[in-house]
Design a protein around this motif. Structure first.
Motif, PDB file in Angstrom:
ATOM      1  N   ARG A   1      12.553   0.873   2.037  1.00  0.00           N
ATOM      2  CA  ARG A   1      12.782   2.295   1.765  1.00  0.00           C
ATOM      3  C   ARG A   1      11.452   3.037   1.700  1.00  0.00           C
ATOM      4  NH1 ARG A   1      16.517   2.376  -3.432  1.00  0.00           N
ATOM      5  NH2 ARG A   1      16.370   4.634  -3.125  1.00  0.00           N
ATOM      6  N   PHE A   2      10.435   2.387   1.159  1.00  0.00           N
ATOM      7  CA  PHE A   2       9.100   2.995   1.082  1.00  0.00           C
ATOM      8  C   PHE A   2       8.545   3.282   2.480  1.00  0.00           C
ATOM      9  CE2 PHE A   2       4.470   2.763   0.971  1.00  0.00           C
ATOM     10  CZ  PHE A   2       4.136   3.545  -0.120  1.00  0.00           C
ATOM     11  N   THR A   3       8.649   2.317   3.379  1.00  0.00           N
ATOM     12  CA  THR A   3       8.103   2.502   4.731  1.00  0.00           C
ATOM     13  C   THR A   3       8.974   3.402   5.596  1.00  0.00           C
ATOM     14  OG1 THR A   3       9.234   0.535   5.572  1.00  0.00           O
ATOM     15  CG2 THR A   3       7.002   0.238   4.668  1.00  0.00           C
ATOM     16  N   GLY A   4      10.227   3.569   5.208  1.00  0.00           N
ATOM     17  CA  GLY A   4      11.147   4.357   6.011  1.00  0.00           C
ATOM     18  C   GLY A   4      11.961   3.529   6.977  1.00  0.00           C
ATOM     19  N   GLU A   5      11.791   2.203   6.934  1.00  0.00           N
ATOM     20  CA  GLU A   5      12.532   1.327   7.843  1.00  0.00           C
ATOM     21  C   GLU A   5      13.981   1.165   7.416  1.00  0.00           C
ATOM     22  OE1 GLU A   5       9.507  -1.974   9.398  1.00  0.00           O
ATOM     23  OE2 GLU A   5       9.336  -1.678   7.224  1.00  0.00           O
ATOM     24  N   GLU A   6      14.252   1.377   6.113  1.00  0.00           N
ATOM     25  CA  GLU A   6      15.620   1.308   5.609  1.00  0.00           C
ATOM     26  C   GLU A   6      16.073   2.703   5.194  1.00  0.00           C
ATOM     27  OE1 GLU A   6      16.040  -1.433   2.407  1.00  0.00           O
ATOM     28  OE2 GLU A   6      15.094  -3.089   3.512  1.00  0.00           O
ATOM     29  N   ALA A   7      17.334   2.996   5.472  1.00  0.00           N
ATOM     30  CA  ALA A   7      17.884   4.297   5.093  1.00  0.00           C
ATOM     31  C   ALA A   7      18.057   4.377   3.584  1.00  0.00           C
ATOM     32  CB  ALA A   7      19.227   4.516   5.781  1.00  0.00           C
TER      33      ALA A   7
ATOM     34  N   GLY B   1       0.154   9.214   0.076  1.00  0.00           N
ATOM     35  CA  GLY B   1      -0.758   8.659  -0.916  1.00  0.00           C
ATOM     36  C   GLY B   1      -0.145   7.682  -1.888  1.00  0.00           C
ATOM     37  N   ALA B   2       1.185   7.544  -1.856  1.00  0.00           N
ATOM     38  CA  ALA B   2       1.854   6.655  -2.807  1.00  0.00           C
ATOM     39  C   ALA B   2       1.563   5.188  -2.505  1.00  0.00           C
ATOM     40  CB  ALA B   2       3.356   6.899  -2.783  1.00  0.00           C
ATOM     41  N   ARG B   3       1.686   4.354  -3.532  1.00  0.00           N
ATOM     42  CA  ARG B   3       1.548   2.910  -3.409  1.00  0.00           C
ATOM     43  C   ARG B   3       2.899   2.260  -3.685  1.00  0.00           C
ATOM     44  NH1 ARG B   3      -2.659   2.750  -0.478  1.00  0.00           N
ATOM     45  NH2 ARG B   3      -4.060   4.405  -1.139  1.00  0.00           N
ATOM     46  N   SER B   4       3.184   1.177  -2.987  1.00  0.00           N
ATOM     47  CA  SER B   4       4.461   0.477  -3.138  1.00  0.00           C
ATOM     48  C   SER B   4       4.335  -0.648  -4.160  1.00  0.00           C
ATOM     49  CB  SER B   4       4.900  -0.096  -1.784  1.00  0.00           C
ATOM     50  OG  SER B   4       6.109  -0.824  -1.916  1.00  0.00           O
ATOM     51  N   LEU B   5       5.161  -0.595  -5.199  1.00  0.00           N
ATOM     52  CA  LEU B   5       5.220  -1.646  -6.212  1.00  0.00           C
ATOM     53  C   LEU B   5       6.694  -1.813  -6.597  1.00  0.00           C
ATOM     54  CD1 LEU B   5       3.737  -3.664  -7.998  1.00  0.00           C
ATOM     55  CD2 LEU B   5       3.377  -1.841  -9.672  1.00  0.00           C
ATOM     56  N   PRO B   6       7.465  -2.541  -5.782  1.00  0.00           N
ATOM     57  CA  PRO B   6       8.908  -2.658  -6.028  1.00  0.00           C
ATOM     58  C   PRO B   6       9.225  -3.175  -7.427  1.00  0.00           C
ATOM     59  CG  PRO B   6       8.353  -3.499  -3.849  1.00  0.00           C
ATOM     60  CD  PRO B   6       7.054  -3.258  -4.560  1.00  0.00           C
TER      61      PRO B   6
ATOM     62  N   SER C   1      -7.894   2.284 -14.253  1.00  0.00           N
ATOM     63  CA  SER C   1      -8.768   3.200 -14.981  1.00  0.00           C
ATOM     64  C   SER C   1      -8.407   4.658 -14.701  1.00  0.00           C
ATOM     65  CB  SER C   1     -10.229   2.956 -14.591  1.00  0.00           C
ATOM     66  OG  SER C   1     -10.480   3.352 -13.255  1.00  0.00           O
ATOM     67  N   ARG C   2      -7.418   4.887 -13.841  1.00  0.00           N
ATOM     68  CA  ARG C   2      -7.004   6.245 -13.486  1.00  0.00           C
ATOM     69  C   ARG C   2      -5.545   6.486 -13.859  1.00  0.00           C
ATOM     70  NH1 ARG C   2      -6.935   7.485  -7.942  1.00  0.00           N
ATOM     71  NH2 ARG C   2      -6.870   9.639  -8.698  1.00  0.00           N
ATOM     72  N   PRO C   3      -5.141   7.764 -13.979  1.00  0.00           N
ATOM     73  CA  PRO C   3      -3.739   8.060 -14.307  1.00  0.00           C
ATOM     74  C   PRO C   3      -2.781   7.639 -13.198  1.00  0.00           C
ATOM     75  CG  PRO C   3      -4.954  10.082 -13.832  1.00  0.00           C
ATOM     76  CD  PRO C   3      -5.958   8.990 -13.914  1.00  0.00           C
ATOM     77  N   VAL C   4      -1.562   7.298 -13.610  1.00  0.00           N
ATOM     78  CA  VAL C   4      -0.523   6.855 -12.680  1.00  0.00           C
ATOM     79  C   VAL C   4       0.770   7.615 -12.961  1.00  0.00           C
ATOM     80  CG1 VAL C   4       0.843   4.897 -11.859  1.00  0.00           C
ATOM     81  CG2 VAL C   4      -1.531   4.534 -12.592  1.00  0.00           C
ATOM     82  N   VAL C   5       1.433   8.036 -11.883  1.00  0.00           N
ATOM     83  CA  VAL C   5       2.782   8.601 -11.976  1.00  0.00           C
ATOM     84  C   VAL C   5       3.714   7.645 -11.255  1.00  0.00           C
ATOM     85  CG1 VAL C   5       4.310  10.489 -11.324  1.00  0.00           C
ATOM     86  CG2 VAL C   5       1.987  10.979 -12.094  1.00  0.00           C
ATOM     87  N   THR C   6       4.816   7.294 -11.895  1.00  0.00           N
ATOM     88  CA  THR C   6       5.775   6.386 -11.270  1.00  0.00           C
ATOM     89  C   THR C   6       6.972   7.158 -10.718  1.00  0.00           C
ATOM     90  OG1 THR C   6       7.045   5.952 -13.293  1.00  0.00           O
ATOM     91  CG2 THR C   6       5.090   4.590 -12.903  1.00  0.00           C
ATOM     92  N   SER C   7       7.541   6.610  -9.663  1.00  0.00           N
ATOM     93  CA  SER C   7       8.678   7.231  -8.996  1.00  0.00           C
ATOM     94  C   SER C   7       9.568   6.139  -8.436  1.00  0.00           C
ATOM     95  CB  SER C   7       8.182   8.161  -7.868  1.00  0.00           C
ATOM     96  OG  SER C   7       9.255   8.784  -7.196  1.00  0.00           O
ATOM     97  N   CYS C   8      10.809   6.482  -8.109  1.00  0.00           N
ATOM     98  CA  CYS C   8      11.732   5.515  -7.496  1.00  0.00           C
ATOM     99  C   CYS C   8      12.800   6.309  -6.762  1.00  0.00           C
ATOM    100  CB  CYS C   8      12.330   4.592  -8.545  1.00  0.00           C
ATOM    101  SG  CYS C   8      13.276   5.443  -9.831  1.00  0.00           S
ATOM    102  N   GLY C   9      14.045   5.838  -6.760  1.00  0.00           N
ATOM    103  CA  GLY C   9      15.104   6.575  -6.100  1.00  0.00           C
ATOM    104  C   GLY C   9      15.639   7.717  -6.936  1.00  0.00           C
TER     105      GLY C   9
ATOM    106  N   THR D   1       5.628   7.797   6.457  1.00  0.00           N
ATOM    107  CA  THR D   1       6.350   6.568   6.759  1.00  0.00           C
ATOM    108  C   THR D   1       5.343   5.467   7.075  1.00  0.00           C
ATOM    109  OG1 THR D   1       6.566   7.248   9.075  1.00  0.00           O
ATOM    110  CG2 THR D   1       8.419   7.753   7.598  1.00  0.00           C
ATOM    111  N   GLY D   2       5.844   4.245   7.155  1.00  0.00           N
ATOM    112  CA  GLY D   2       4.960   3.123   7.380  1.00  0.00           C
ATOM    113  C   GLY D   2       4.378   2.631   6.073  1.00  0.00           C
ATOM    114  N   PRO D   3       3.480   1.648   6.145  1.00  0.00           N
ATOM    115  CA  PRO D   3       2.873   1.116   4.928  1.00  0.00           C
ATOM    116  C   PRO D   3       1.979   2.138   4.256  1.00  0.00           C
ATOM    117  CG  PRO D   3       1.797   0.213   6.857  1.00  0.00           C
ATOM    118  CD  PRO D   3       2.983   0.970   7.354  1.00  0.00           C
ATOM    119  N   ALA D   4       1.583   1.829   3.013  1.00  0.00           N
ATOM    120  CA  ALA D   4       0.701   2.738   2.273  1.00  0.00           C
ATOM    121  C   ALA D   4      -0.595   2.947   3.051  1.00  0.00           C
ATOM    122  CB  ALA D   4       0.402   2.167   0.898  1.00  0.00           C
ATOM    123  N   GLU D   5      -1.131   4.163   2.971  1.00  0.00           N
ATOM    124  CA  GLU D   5      -2.347   4.489   3.665  1.00  0.00           C
ATOM    125  C   GLU D   5      -3.509   3.664   3.114  1.00  0.00           C
ATOM    126  OE1 GLU D   5      -0.322   6.563   2.205  1.00  0.00           O
ATOM    127  OE2 GLU D   5       0.570   7.735   3.821  1.00  0.00           O
ATOM    128  N   ALA D   6      -4.472   3.379   3.948  1.00  0.00           N
ATOM    129  CA  ALA D   6      -5.640   2.617   3.513  1.00  0.00           C
ATOM    130  C   ALA D   6      -6.361   3.351   2.396  1.00  0.00           C
ATOM    131  CB  ALA D   6      -6.587   2.400   4.688  1.00  0.00           C
TER     132      ALA D   6
END
Length: 289
Positions: free
Chosen positions: A181-187, A200-205, A233-241, A281-286
């Motif tokens: 779902r993160f990469t957009g490969e699944e609906a 800019g998001a990172r994937s952490l299922p 050491s930096r702030p984090v915002v979490t998100s999901c479905g 879409t695709g994997p997280a950006e470098a």
């Protein structure tokens, strides 16, 4: 509990010893996706931890947002949780069926509303049953309590703030949805939503943070968070479905000592259903050096 275990996760042995003691409350926070083919309330009636009350995440919510189970106002939350016999001064253990799916959301809600001593049961109801521990059936009739809310607004991110974060990178974004779902490969499971992730998001299922209903140890959690490209050491915002499993990452962050975090309550249900939000879409950006 050992030093390697999250200070917010408690064992079935410990919970069993506390059952029935003054100021100790147990909450069944089970909630499922249609794909799970499980009915939370029916399962609660059929068998729950002794003394547990059922927290309906779709009922104790802000129904005016048009989004699923949005965080309600502190006043509404306090009244409804008070009806469950829970005070902000109680020691509260939350559980769900599978272990670490929907229980962390209610753990986060209670803490965000001012409760201090809130924990999640390791192994969940499925683990409790597998070990042959005692169950109660039917519906609880708790004595109404007074819950005095002390709302932590800094723990909740509204849409406009989320847009700013995506634009300026002032906080890291950790996405708890599955990799596909993160990469957009699944609906997306909800109709009308685009697939992909916030730039800019990172994937952490969320499902990766536990095994067979048991939360991973602190050292492993720290490594997994780092490997996902998240700087503690930096702030984090979490998100999901829809704001539920984002709280599993919140639990992991708090477990490793990171408290500069917040949850985007609208999550992908809000971001992905709008037509004016950027989607990658695709994997997280470098990560830039």
């Amino acid at each position: 509990m050992s030093e390697t275990t999250s200070r917010f996760v408690v064992s079935a042995d410990w919970v069993e010893k506390q059952l029935g003691t003054s100021g100790f409350k147990v909450v069944d926070a089970s909630w499922y996706l249609p794909a799970h083919k499980r009915a939370a309330k029916d399962e609660y009636v059929a068998g729950h931890l002794p003394g547990a009350v059922f927290f309906d995440q779709d009922a104790i919510a802000d129904h005016a947002t048009g989004l699923p189970h949005s965080l309600p106002s502190p006043e509404f939350f306090a009244v409804e949780v008070g009806k469950l016999g829970i005070s902000e001064t109680d020691t509260i253990v939350v559980y769900d069926g599978m272990g670490f799916f929907s229980a962390p959301r209610v753990w986060w809600m209670l803490r965000t509303m001012g409760a201090k001593d809130v924990y999640v049961l390791d192994g969940g109801l499925d683990g409790w049953k597998a070990e042959g521990r005692a169950l109660e059936t039917g519906t609880a009739t708790p004595v109404t309590a007074v819950f005095k809310p002390k709302f932590r607004a800094d723990k909740v991110i509204p849409f406009e703030t989320m847009r700013e974060i995506v634009d300026d990178g002032s906080a890291q974004i950790a996405d708890a949805r599955g990799a596909g779902r993160f990469t957009g490969e699944e609906a997306e499971p909800r109709a009308g939503m685009r697939s992909g992730h916030m730039p800019g998001a990172r994937s952490l299922p969320a499902t990766s943070l536990s095994t067979n209903g048991r939360f991973k140890d602190v050292a492993t959690l720290k490594t997994m968070i780092s490997d996902a490209g998240i700087d503690l050491s930096r702030p984090v915002v979490t998100s999901c479905g829809s704001g539920v499993t984002a709280a599993v990452i919140m639990l992991a962050l708090e477990s490793v000592g990171h408290d500069d975090n917040a949850l985007y309550d609208g999550s992908w249900s809000e971001w992905g259903s709008r037509q004016d939000t950027p989607v990658a879409t695709g994997p997280a950006e470098a990560i830039k050096a």
